[in-house]
Design a protein around this motif. Structure first.
Motif, PDB file in Angstrom:
ATOM      1  N   LEU A  39       0.830  -1.096   0.134  1.00 29.34           N
ATOM      2  CA  LEU A  39      -0.031   0.251  -0.058  1.00 29.34           C
ATOM      3  C   LEU A  39       0.826   1.201  -0.078  1.00 29.34           C
ATOM      4  N   SER A  40       1.839   1.207   0.992  1.00 33.29           N
ATOM      5  CA  SER A  40       2.772   2.319   0.849  1.00 33.29           C
ATOM      6  C   SER A  40       3.607   2.609  -0.302  1.00 33.29           C
ATOM      7  N   ALA A  41       3.932   1.573  -1.105  1.00 32.39           N
ATOM      8  CA  ALA A  41       4.749   1.636  -2.174  1.00 32.39           C
ATOM      9  C   ALA A  41       3.710   2.192  -3.362  1.00 32.39           C
ATOM     10  N   GLY A  61      -6.004 -19.544  -0.826  1.00 38.49           N
ATOM     11  CA  GLY A  61      -4.520 -19.464  -1.236  1.00 38.49           C
ATOM     12  C   GLY A  61      -3.930 -18.197  -1.579  1.00 38.49           C
ATOM     13  N   LEU A  62      -4.404 -17.126  -1.103  1.00 34.32           N
ATOM     14  CA  LEU A  62      -3.971 -15.814  -1.490  1.00 34.32           C
ATOM     15  C   LEU A  62      -3.146 -15.117  -0.259  1.00 34.32           C
ATOM     16  N   GLU A  63      -2.660 -15.912   0.795  1.00 34.27           N
ATOM     17  CA  GLU A  63      -2.103 -15.270   1.955  1.00 34.27           C
ATOM     18  C   GLU A  63      -0.612 -14.544   1.528  1.00 34.27           C
ATOM     19  N   ASP A  64      -0.159 -15.013   0.458  1.00 32.83           N
ATOM     20  CA  ASP A  64       1.116 -14.195  -0.080  1.00 32.83           C
ATOM     21  C   ASP A  64       0.625 -13.312  -1.221  1.00 32.83           C
ATOM     22  N   MET A  65      -0.485 -12.915  -1.371  1.00 35.69           N
ATOM     23  CA  MET A  65      -0.673 -12.317  -2.661  1.00 35.69           C
ATOM     24  C   MET A  65      -0.012 -11.085  -2.900  1.00 35.69           C
ATOM     25  N   PHE A  66       0.136 -10.269  -1.721  1.00 35.34           N
ATOM     26  CA  PHE A  66       0.757  -9.021  -1.833  1.00 35.34           C
ATOM     27  C   PHE A  66       2.535  -8.881  -1.956  1.00 35.34           C
ATOM     28  N   VAL A  67       2.844 -10.327  -1.744  1.00 32.03           N
ATOM     29  CA  VAL A  67       4.334 -10.486  -2.041  1.00 32.03           C
ATOM     30  C   VAL A  67       4.624 -11.090  -3.640  1.00 32.03           C
ATOM     31  N   ARG A  68       3.718 -12.023  -3.732  1.00 33.20           N
ATOM     32  CA  ARG A  68       3.928 -13.002  -5.103  1.00 33.20           C
ATOM     33  C   ARG A  68       3.432 -11.876  -6.215  1.00 33.20           C
ATOM     34  N   HIS A  69       2.474 -10.942  -6.261  1.00 38.57           N
ATOM     35  CA  HIS A  69       2.002 -10.322  -7.432  1.00 38.57           C
ATOM     36  C   HIS A  69       2.277  -8.864  -7.397  1.00 38.57           C
ATOM     37  N   ASP A  70       2.037  -8.293  -8.502  1.00 35.71           N
ATOM     38  CA  ASP A  70       2.464  -6.900  -8.777  1.00 35.71           C
ATOM     39  C   ASP A  70       0.655  -6.335  -8.564  1.00 35.71           C
ATOM     40  N   LEU A  88       0.066  -3.199  -7.948  1.00 35.29           N
ATOM     41  CA  LEU A  88       0.106  -1.612  -7.715  1.00 35.29           C
ATOM     42  C   LEU A  88      -1.168  -0.974  -8.420  1.00 35.29           C
ATOM     43  N   ALA A  89      -1.416  -1.275  -9.681  1.00 36.23           N
ATOM     44  CA  ALA A  89      -2.635  -0.585 -10.276  1.00 36.23           C
ATOM     45  C   ALA A  89      -3.935  -1.036  -9.404  1.00 36.23           C
ATOM     46  N   ALA A  90      -3.931  -2.234  -8.934  1.00 36.34           N
ATOM     47  CA  ALA A  90      -4.991  -2.503  -8.274  1.00 36.34           C
ATOM     48  C   ALA A  90      -5.388  -1.981  -7.150  1.00 36.34           C
ATOM     49  N   ILE A  91      -4.153  -1.690  -6.408  1.00 33.73           N
ATOM     50  CA  ILE A  91      -4.134  -1.077  -4.891  1.00 33.73           C
ATOM     51  C   ILE A  91      -4.474   0.334  -5.233  1.00 33.73           C
TER      52      ILE A  91
END
Lengths: 84, 213
Positions: A56-58, B124-133, B135-138
């Protein structure tokens, strides 16, 4: 004893965001950290939330024309008498 | 409470300014306010969601800040002070009524995060913020947050302001910052998990994975 009580999972979950945001007192922070490193239930959630907050921060967007907006602001200020 | 000499000097400096500071007010503005321009511009874009509107807002913010510079308390946080001016200017210019959204208790919101994590684990999405980009969705999810929650998320998560500074900028108690921030984060996570499921990021075999055709 390290000067603070061991926290249970419920207490840690209530304070997890404050912990990640660096908003706890040093004692509280140490107590939460102490719990997280040994708790199989809380640690995965800590990992998930921590990765989320980092992503989020990035995601912050800088202004695409920083030099232009700086010039505009300076021109406005000079018209107002700014002299530095 | 007894004051020692050092503490007393610091207090006096806080109230009357540093006696050894020979800079003119304009020079102090240049050294303290102007370096915050990029952060204010970013904050203005997040408020207006439009760069050309943000340009006008930034200009107006610095003009007001310059006119009120003698009100700035030396040694306090200049960025938070400018953010507050920026937000007030924005609210005034857009004549926005701040709609008060009833908000759950911050503690309950914090506990609600556990349920979201469980649902991510299930898919199976517990590492979604590490494995996937993501950025645009966020960015899109932040843009779509209701304003009350977006304000808290922008200041704490994007601008790295403390709860106290955020409370000062928004003119609300720290407890309200916490509940709005935690609710905002929960809404973001719900929307991003939904996005991840739709995008087929859930692990095969998990309940959120797309059916094999």
């Amino acid at each position: 004893m390290k000067g603070h009580d061991m926290l249970d999972c419920d207490a840690v979950m209530r304070q997890l965001w404050d912990y990640l945001d660096g908003e706890l007192t040093r004692d509280r922070e140490a107590a939460v950290r102490e719990h997280l490193v040994v708790c199989k239930r809380c640690y995965p959630q800590y990992n998930f939330e921590s990765a989320f907050v980092k992503a989020l921060s990035a995601s912050r967007r800088d202004h695409s024309r920083p030099a232009e907006i700086r010039e505009r602001v300076l021109a406005t200020l000079r018209a107002e008498g700014f002299a530095a | 409470m007894a004051w020692n000499k050092k503490g007393l000097t610091r207090l006096v400096q806080k109230i009357v300014g540093r006696p050894d500071d020979v800079r003119t007010p304009d020079e102090r503005f240049r050294d303290e306010a102007l370096p915050q321009l990029d952060a204010v511009a970013r904050y203005a874009v997040s408020l207006t969601r439009d760069e050309s509107d943000a340009d006008d807002l930034v200009q107006e913010t610095f003009l007001r800040a310059f006119r009120a510079w003698n009100q700035f308390i030396d040694g306090s946080d200049c960025r938070a002070w400018l953010f507050a001016i920026c937000r007030n200017t924005y609210l005034r210019s857009s004549k926005r009524e701040q709609r008060v959204i009833p908000c759950e208790d911050a503690e309950l919101e914090a506990l609600g995060a556990a349920a979201i994590h469980a649902s991510a684990q299930q898919d199976g999405l517990e590492d979604m913020f590490v494995r996937h980009d993501l950025l645009a969705a966020i960015q899109r999810a932040v843009d779509e947050l209701p304003e009350t929650f977006r304000e808290a998320v922008v200041l704490v998560d994007l601008e790295e302001q403390s709860y106290q500074h955020t409370a000062n900028v928004l003119g609300i108690p720290v407890g309200t910052v916490r509940s709005r921030l935690f609710r905002g984060r929960r809404l973001l996570q719900e929307s991003l998990i939904e996005y991840a499921r739709d995008a087929g990021l859930a692990k095969p075999g998990s309940s959120g994975a797309a059916e094999a055709s």
